[in-house]
Design a protein around this motif. Sequence first.
Motif, PDB file in Angstrom:
ATOM      1  N   GLU A 252     -36.581 -70.080 -35.602  1.00  0.00           N
ATOM      2  CA  GLU A 252     -35.750 -69.782 -36.759  1.00  0.00           C
ATOM      3  C   GLU A 252     -35.920 -68.337 -37.194  1.00  0.00           C
ATOM      4  O   GLU A 252     -36.905 -67.681 -36.829  1.00  0.00           O
ATOM      5  CB  GLU A 252     -36.059 -70.705 -37.949  1.00  0.00           C
ATOM      6  CG  GLU A 252     -37.403 -70.464 -38.606  1.00  0.00           C
ATOM      7  CD  GLU A 252     -38.558 -71.064 -37.866  1.00  0.00           C
ATOM      8  OE1 GLU A 252     -39.548 -70.344 -37.636  1.00  0.00           O
ATOM      9  OE2 GLU A 252     -38.495 -72.246 -37.506  1.00  0.00           O
ATOM     10  N   VAL A 253     -34.952 -67.839 -37.956  1.00  0.00           N
ATOM     11  CA  VAL A 253     -35.071 -66.528 -38.599  1.00  0.00           C
ATOM     12  C   VAL A 253     -34.786 -66.714 -40.083  1.00  0.00           C
ATOM     13  O   VAL A 253     -34.130 -67.671 -40.503  1.00  0.00           O
ATOM     14  CB  VAL A 253     -34.100 -65.487 -37.994  1.00  0.00           C
ATOM     15  CG1 VAL A 253     -34.470 -65.188 -36.557  1.00  0.00           C
ATOM     16  CG2 VAL A 253     -32.652 -65.949 -38.097  1.00  0.00           C
ATOM     17  N   ILE A 254     -35.292 -65.772 -40.891  1.00  0.00           N
ATOM     18  CA  ILE A 254     -35.138 -65.842 -42.341  1.00  0.00           C
ATOM     19  C   ILE A 254     -34.267 -64.683 -42.802  1.00  0.00           C
ATOM     20  O   ILE A 254     -34.475 -63.535 -42.382  1.00  0.00           O
ATOM     21  CB  ILE A 254     -36.509 -65.795 -43.042  1.00  0.00           C
ATOM     22  CG1 ILE A 254     -37.318 -67.056 -42.688  1.00  0.00           C
ATOM     23  CG2 ILE A 254     -36.347 -65.681 -44.553  1.00  0.00           C
ATOM     24  CD1 ILE A 254     -38.742 -67.029 -43.207  1.00  0.00           C
ATOM     25  N   PHE A 255     -33.302 -64.968 -43.639  1.00  0.00           N
ATOM     26  CA  PHE A 255     -32.454 -63.942 -44.239  1.00  0.00           C
ATOM     27  C   PHE A 255     -32.965 -63.615 -45.628  1.00  0.00           C
ATOM     28  O   PHE A 255     -33.333 -64.505 -46.394  1.00  0.00           O
ATOM     29  CB  PHE A 255     -31.007 -64.419 -44.368  1.00  0.00           C
ATOM     30  CG  PHE A 255     -30.309 -64.620 -43.051  1.00  0.00           C
ATOM     31  CD1 PHE A 255     -30.868 -64.192 -41.867  1.00  0.00           C
ATOM     32  CD2 PHE A 255     -29.075 -65.240 -42.996  1.00  0.00           C
ATOM     33  CE1 PHE A 255     -30.228 -64.368 -40.657  1.00  0.00           C
ATOM     34  CE2 PHE A 255     -28.424 -65.429 -41.796  1.00  0.00           C
ATOM     35  CZ  PHE A 255     -28.995 -64.991 -40.620  1.00  0.00           C
ATOM     36  N   LEU A 256     -32.981 -62.334 -45.949  1.00  0.00           N
ATOM     37  CA  LEU A 256     -33.426 -61.880 -47.262  1.00  0.00           C
ATOM     38  C   LEU A 256     -32.469 -60.815 -47.752  1.00  0.00           C
ATOM     39  O   LEU A 256     -32.160 -59.860 -47.032  1.00  0.00           O
ATOM     40  CB  LEU A 256     -34.849 -61.311 -47.158  1.00  0.00           C
ATOM     41  CG  LEU A 256     -35.483 -60.768 -48.444  1.00  0.00           C
ATOM     42  CD1 LEU A 256     -35.686 -61.883 -49.461  1.00  0.00           C
ATOM     43  CD2 LEU A 256     -36.810 -60.089 -48.124  1.00  0.00           C
ATOM     44  N   ARG A 257     -31.984 -60.973 -48.972  1.00  0.00           N
ATOM     45  CA  ARG A 257     -31.077 -59.971 -49.543  1.00  0.00           C
ATOM     46  C   ARG A 257     -31.763 -58.615 -49.576  1.00  0.00           C
ATOM     47  O   ARG A 257     -32.978 -58.510 -49.630  1.00  0.00           O
ATOM     48  CB  ARG A 257     -30.657 -60.380 -50.959  1.00  0.00           C
ATOM     49  CG  ARG A 257     -29.811 -61.636 -51.007  1.00  0.00           C
ATOM     50  CD  ARG A 257     -29.429 -61.959 -52.442  1.00  0.00           C
ATOM     51  NE  ARG A 257     -28.752 -63.242 -52.539  1.00  0.00           N
ATOM     52  CZ  ARG A 257     -27.457 -63.411 -52.343  1.00  0.00           C
ATOM     53  NH1 ARG A 257     -26.701 -62.366 -52.053  1.00  0.00           N
ATOM     54  NH2 ARG A 257     -26.897 -64.609 -52.441  1.00  0.00           N
ATOM     55  N   GLU A 258     -30.965 -57.566 -49.566  1.00  0.00           N
ATOM     56  CA  GLU A 258     -31.510 -56.215 -49.532  1.00  0.00           C
ATOM     57  C   GLU A 258     -32.453 -55.958 -50.705  1.00  0.00           C
ATOM     58  O   GLU A 258     -32.204 -56.400 -51.829  1.00  0.00           O
ATOM     59  CB  GLU A 258     -30.381 -55.182 -49.545  1.00  0.00           C
ATOM     60  CG  GLU A 258     -29.753 -54.970 -48.179  1.00  0.00           C
ATOM     61  CD  GLU A 258     -29.077 -53.617 -48.097  1.00  0.00           C
ATOM     62  OE1 GLU A 258     -29.373 -52.876 -47.152  1.00  0.00           O
ATOM     63  OE2 GLU A 258     -28.270 -53.308 -48.982  1.00  0.00           O
ATOM     64  N   ILE A 259     -33.540 -55.255 -50.412  1.00  0.00           N
ATOM     65  CA  ILE A 259     -34.500 -54.857 -51.428  1.00  0.00           C
ATOM     66  C   ILE A 259     -34.627 -53.343 -51.394  1.00  0.00           C
ATOM     67  O   ILE A 259     -33.996 -52.667 -50.599  1.00  0.00           O
ATOM     68  CB  ILE A 259     -35.878 -55.503 -51.175  1.00  0.00           C
ATOM     69  CG1 ILE A 259     -36.404 -55.070 -49.791  1.00  0.00           C
ATOM     70  CG2 ILE A 259     -35.787 -57.010 -51.284  1.00  0.00           C
ATOM     71  CD1 ILE A 259     -37.798 -55.524 -49.499  1.00  0.00           C
ATOM     72  N   ARG A 260     -35.453 -52.804 -52.249  1.00  0.00           N
ATOM     73  CA  ARG A 260     -35.682 -51.356 -52.250  1.00  0.00           C
ATOM     74  C   ARG A 260     -36.274 -50.927 -50.920  1.00  0.00           C
ATOM     75  O   ARG A 260     -37.060 -51.647 -50.301  1.00  0.00           O
ATOM     76  CB  ARG A 260     -36.633 -50.983 -53.375  1.00  0.00           C
ATOM     77  CG  ARG A 260     -36.010 -51.103 -54.750  1.00  0.00           C
ATOM     78  CD  ARG A 260     -37.054 -50.935 -55.841  1.00  0.00           C
ATOM     79  NE  ARG A 260     -37.986 -49.829 -55.570  1.00  0.00           N
ATOM     80  CZ  ARG A 260     -38.966 -49.505 -56.403  1.00  0.00           C
ATOM     81  NH1 ARG A 260     -39.148 -50.171 -57.529  1.00  0.00           N
ATOM     82  NH2 ARG A 260     -39.769 -48.498 -56.109  1.00  0.00           N
ATOM     83  N   ALA A 261     -35.895 -49.759 -50.460  1.00  0.00           N
ATOM     84  CA  ALA A 261     -36.328 -49.272 -49.151  1.00  0.00           C
ATOM     85  C   ALA A 261     -37.844 -49.210 -49.023  1.00  0.00           C
ATOM     86  O   ALA A 261     -38.389 -49.413 -47.936  1.00  0.00           O
ATOM     87  CB  ALA A 261     -35.721 -47.895 -48.884  1.00  0.00           C
ATOM     88  N   ASP A 262     -38.534 -48.946 -50.151  1.00  0.00           N
ATOM     89  CA  ASP A 262     -39.989 -48.841 -50.055  1.00  0.00           C
ATOM     90  C   ASP A 262     -40.648 -50.200 -49.845  1.00  0.00           C
ATOM     91  O   ASP A 262     -41.860 -50.290 -49.669  1.00  0.00           O
ATOM     92  CB  ASP A 262     -40.575 -48.141 -51.289  1.00  0.00           C
ATOM     93  CG  ASP A 262     -40.227 -48.860 -52.594  1.00  0.00           C
ATOM     94  OD1 ASP A 262     -39.610 -49.932 -52.544  1.00  0.00           O
ATOM     95  OD2 ASP A 262     -40.571 -48.323 -53.662  1.00  0.00           O
TER      96      ASP A 262
END
Length: 307
Positions: A252-262
Amino acid sequence: MEIKAFAKKVQNVLERELGGNYRVELKEVRKNNGVILQGLLILPRGRNVVPTIYLDSFWEAYESGMPFAVVIRRLIAVYREDMPDEDIDMEYFKFFEKVRDRICYRLINREENRELLEEIPHIEFLDLAICFYYAYQGKALGEGSILITNSHVEMWKTTTAELLALAQVNTPRLYPWSCLSMEDVMREIVEQESPGKPEESEPDLWAELPMRVLSNMKRTYGAVCMIYPGVLEKLAAEMGQDFYILPSSVHEVIFLREIRADGENALRDMIMEINRTQVAPEEVLSDQLYHYDVLEKKIKIVSKTIS
């Protein structure tokens, strides 16, 4: 006792216990990511298909104190339970027209499978490789898979491009994709571990995490769902933005909404930590962090930032 010495001892005892109508063989089986397991074959005279029994867990039990006689009894019990009731005619496997409807694909790590990739048709994808297998299904053996090698391609007079075209149709048909929230996945795991047990009230920890898990309905080699035609485009439309893809395992893979680049380095560190401590070595997919761009409709490896 080293595992190879243990395996040889098991072989000698089983040959003595079972008698001349059986042949007992040892073989090393190469699994995903170069993991080598010690396999045992018990071959009755006149049979053409037998199960491979992996000795690694039996060796660990023996090293933890299980008497050797108990190990032997359990091995024989496993063999009798797994042995097909009848021989299997695999003649059909020589003919491409008879196997083409069940040719599928999966994703494996390219670097960790360098030797294997020399022997099988594959397509490079990111730091991974798309490889192919025949999805077996029958009364005698149930469900299983046969890895497609270069010798199969030559025998069938086919090409990697044709295998890919077939797999793009067959794999989603035979193994439909599923994308669940982390909350639903955890609930499913609890139900599998404690079926019928009333769900206890828990903090909404998982519900607060903006994560979704993509796999297939079998939860087996489901990471490949991210290359099913149209799947990422559909999920991106639902999420309404770019997202990160964390390669949780080959399943499986997990999707994560965009976060701060750092936060990208922290995500990558988390992936590596989980791969080293929570995922079986043969089930690790990648240490990389991926990013899906909605406009380009493309997955990219996220480069590590140096502060």
